[in-house]
Design an enzyme around this catalytic site. Sequence first.
Site, PDB file in Angstrom:
ATOM      1  N   HIS A 170       1.075  -1.210   0.309  1.00  0.00           N
ATOM      2  CA  HIS A 170      -0.378   0.167   0.097  1.00  0.00           C
ATOM      3  C   HIS A 170       0.812   1.742  -0.386  1.00  0.00           C
ATOM      4  CE1 HIS A 170      -3.151   3.058   1.143  1.00  0.00           C
ATOM      5  NE2 HIS A 170      -3.690   1.993   0.468  1.00  0.00           N
ATOM      6  N   GLU A 213      -7.836  -5.590  -0.259  1.00  0.00           N
ATOM      7  CA  GLU A 213      -8.599  -6.282  -1.486  1.00  0.00           C
ATOM      8  C   GLU A 213      -8.254  -7.805  -0.527  1.00  0.00           C
ATOM      9  OE1 GLU A 213      -9.892  -4.395  -2.905  1.00  0.00           O
ATOM     10  OE2 GLU A 213      -9.408  -3.057  -3.700  1.00  0.00           O
TER      11      GLU A 213
END
Length: 363
Positions: free
Chosen positions: A253, A308
């Site tokens: 991320h 996710e």
Amino acid sequence: MITSIGLENVVVAETDLSLVDGQKGQLVYRNYWARDLALEHSFEEVAHLLWYGHLPSADELAVLKEKLAGEREIPFHIKSIIDAIPENADMMSVLRTAVSALGTPDHGWPPTMEQVISLTAKMPTIIAYRYNRLQNKEPKAPRADLGHTANYLFMLKGKEASEAQVRALDAYLILTQEHGLNASTFTGRVVASTRSDLVSSITAAIGALKGPLHGGAPSEVTDMLEAIGTKENAEPWLRAALEKGERLMGFGHRVYKTMDPRAVALSKVASSVAQDDPWLDLATHVEKVALKLLEEYKPGRGLNTNVEFYAAAVMRSIGLEAELFTPSFAVSRTVGWSAHILEAANNRLIRPQSIYTGTIPAE
Ligand code: CMC
């Protein structure tokens, strides 16, 4: 001039909508932990918090629910446009096109709460309409007696979902409503900063969310897990992917250099709705091996599990197919996009610069 390729660590706005602390792994929506909101509140309550600045009273909640329920139907011309799109078009392209077609002279500047509620209410209907048409099923009309999430599941599946399924999807949709200046929210704010209308901003944001480095990742997580297939195959498969320089979907991320707090919360939700599910068992094993290998192949990059990875597990466990993963993300993120667009309505035009690397012609 300050340069930052990818705008990493560049601050372009002030917001009181959310705090994303990548070092501590914290996510706050207006003075509340997002993880607590996800477990203790509903989609509509958290949308109210983001749009109006506070959690609703019982009366305020009833008003918001009624307004959303009253705006769920999509006009005939939108259905015709959806029907005209070739069957092989992906769901995010259909959503982007249908949302874009909602634009009317009424959707002018400045954006209003009525426009925001109307657009938010219609997103699930657009997705469910297309989904049913592709399966040659008669699309179900939205039900005003159901909440936002329960009605979405009802329109998709043609029957009421269990309370556990609604709660699990609600948790996911709350955890993904808002997330600072991610690529799609930034896109929406850029468009809004030109004083273009709400529909144009959201249409652009949908385009940004679609990419696999942003909202398109969860279906790729499913593809990865299906390709891995068995626990024994996890290490050789992941090692081969990393040897080829590929990215492991559901990991890494830009902001979080520790565990993504949304992934922590969702892993708990996934375990509660998918107990004894062999797929979740495989996913948990793959996560463990992937984290070990990422440390081996990409040491010091702070690569951890992101939202996710478990989004795929939660949505799969409640019976949503991979083609619905990213569109469902758009259903929730519409709340954050629109909250940012409302907040930034009178901000300065966003207009960065680039460094020219070409040649200059002779005078
Ligand atoms: N697998 C393997 N290596 C990775 C991964 C990954 N998932 N993510 C980053 N890296 C490596 C990358 O190759 C680079 O290595 P090197 O230093 O050797 O060049 C290093 O880590 C830094 O990568 P970066 O591209 O500068 O990092 P970024 O901040 O631009 O990328 C990201 C963030 C999310 C695009 C990236 O981590 C990624 O592609 N992840 C996979 C896709 C994914 O799961 N996306 C969902 C993100 S969460 C949902 C959302 O909020 O949008």
